[in-house]
Motif scaffolding. Structure first.
Motif, PDB file in Angstrom:
ATOM      1  N   PHE A  58       0.819  -1.210   0.000  1.00 50.51           N
ATOM      2  CA  PHE A  58       0.000   0.000   0.000  1.00 50.51           C
ATOM      3  C   PHE A  58       0.859   1.270   0.000  1.00 50.51           C
ATOM      4  O   PHE A  58       0.553   2.231   0.699  1.00 50.51           O
ATOM      5  CB  PHE A  58      -0.974   0.017   1.185  1.00 50.51           C
ATOM      6  CG  PHE A  58      -1.830  -1.200   1.272  1.00 50.51           C
ATOM      7  CD1 PHE A  58      -2.936  -1.346   0.456  1.00 50.51           C
ATOM      8  CD2 PHE A  58      -1.516  -2.227   2.147  1.00 50.51           C
ATOM      9  CE1 PHE A  58      -3.729  -2.473   0.521  1.00 50.51           C
ATOM     10  CE2 PHE A  58      -2.302  -3.375   2.217  1.00 50.51           C
ATOM     11  CZ  PHE A  58      -3.404  -3.494   1.396  1.00 50.51           C
ATOM     12  N   GLN A  59       1.921   1.262  -0.797  1.00 52.60           N
ATOM     13  CA  GLN A  59       2.815   2.410  -0.893  1.00 52.60           C
ATOM     14  C   GLN A  59       2.956   2.840  -2.345  1.00 52.60           C
ATOM     15  O   GLN A  59       2.672   2.083  -3.250  1.00 52.60           O
ATOM     16  CB  GLN A  59       4.203   2.051  -0.353  1.00 52.60           C
ATOM     17  CG  GLN A  59       4.203   1.677   1.108  1.00 52.60           C
ATOM     18  CD  GLN A  59       5.600   1.455   1.614  1.00 52.60           C
ATOM     19  OE1 GLN A  59       6.476   2.276   1.390  1.00 52.60           O
ATOM     20  NE2 GLN A  59       5.803   0.340   2.287  1.00 52.60           N
ATOM     21  N   SER A  60       3.458   4.050  -2.524  1.00 56.54           N
ATOM     22  CA  SER A  60       3.807   4.484  -3.876  1.00 56.54           C
ATOM     23  C   SER A  60       5.110   3.798  -4.273  1.00 56.54           C
ATOM     24  O   SER A  60       5.855   3.297  -3.415  1.00 56.54           O
ATOM     25  CB  SER A  60       3.997   6.007  -3.913  1.00 56.54           C
ATOM     26  OG  SER A  60       5.155   6.370  -3.188  1.00 56.54           O
ATOM     27  N   ASP A  61       5.389   3.765  -5.564  1.00 54.01           N
ATOM     28  CA  ASP A  61       6.644   3.180  -6.031  1.00 54.01           C
ATOM     29  C   ASP A  61       7.837   3.894  -5.399  1.00 54.01           C
ATOM     30  O   ASP A  61       8.809   3.257  -4.977  1.00 54.01           O
ATOM     31  CB  ASP A  61       6.750   3.266  -7.555  1.00 54.01           C
ATOM     32  CG  ASP A  61       5.799   2.316  -8.275  1.00 54.01           C
ATOM     33  OD1 ASP A  61       5.064   1.561  -7.600  1.00 54.01           O
ATOM     34  OD2 ASP A  61       5.795   2.326  -9.517  1.00 54.01           O
ATOM     35  N   GLN A  62       7.764   5.220  -5.342  1.00 54.28           N
ATOM     36  CA  GLN A  62       8.863   6.006  -4.779  1.00 54.28           C
ATOM     37  C   GLN A  62       9.066   5.693  -3.299  1.00 54.28           C
ATOM     38  O   GLN A  62      10.192   5.518  -2.836  1.00 54.28           O
ATOM     39  CB  GLN A  62       8.609   7.491  -4.976  1.00 54.28           C
ATOM     40  CG  GLN A  62       9.749   8.359  -4.474  1.00 54.28           C
ATOM     41  CD  GLN A  62       9.496   9.840  -4.718  1.00 54.28           C
ATOM     42  OE1 GLN A  62       8.452  10.231  -5.222  1.00 54.28           O
ATOM     43  NE2 GLN A  62      10.446  10.665  -4.357  1.00 54.28           N
ATOM     44  N   ALA A  63       7.979   5.634  -2.537  1.00 56.44           N
ATOM     45  CA  ALA A  63       8.087   5.346  -1.101  1.00 56.44           C
ATOM     46  C   ALA A  63       8.664   3.953  -0.882  1.00 56.44           C
ATOM     47  O   ALA A  63       9.519   3.759  -0.007  1.00 56.44           O
ATOM     48  CB  ALA A  63       6.721   5.475  -0.435  1.00 56.44           C
TER      49      ALA A  63
END
Length: 136
Positions: A58-63
């Motif tokens: 449940f994260q962005s690719d960047q995170a």
């Protein structure tokens, strides 16, 4: 009639309680809840891409990329070149030990968090949440 706003707040409060309690307990193993969740995702989907792992956690690719870099720096995960531009992630022995320690902690914490519910209530709650999240 059920107040859906209140219901949403209750779900959020239960999730917050779960996250806060798990995060505090996992400190004893040397990882945060976010790190342990990432280790679980890497373990469950060997050689997964960073994007796949970001979705699973449940994260962005960047995170997730930033998190994975921290896990690599700590010696918990390795990254290797995959097909094309894909970067694959694998747990190290230290990462597997942290995952196992976290799993032992999770069993105790979750047992305590769900203790107020009977087994029938737990089963019903699980079924209802699966229904609610089936299309997500």
């Amino acid at each position: 009639m059920t107040d859906l706003e209140t219901l949403g707040q209750l779900v959020k409060r239960a999730q917050y309680r779960n996250h806060r309690t798990m995060d505090a307990a996992l400190r004893d193993v040397g990882v945060s809840l976010v790190q342990w969740d990432a280790l679980r995702a890497v373990d469950r989907t060997p050689s997964a891409s960073g994007h796949d792992l970001a979705v699973a956690t449940f994260q962005s690719d960047q995170a997730f990329g930033t998190l994975a870099t921290r896990l690599v720096d700590r010696g918990l995960v390795t990254r290797t070149a995959g097909r094309g531009r894909r970067i694959e992630h694998t747990l190290t022995d230290e990462g597997r030990a942290a995952l196992a320690g976290g799993q032992a902690v999770a069993v105790e914490v979750l047992d305590e968090l769900f203790a107020p519910l009977s087994e029938g209530d737990r089963s019903s709650l699980s079924r209802l949440l699966e229904t609610l999240t089936a299309n997500s």
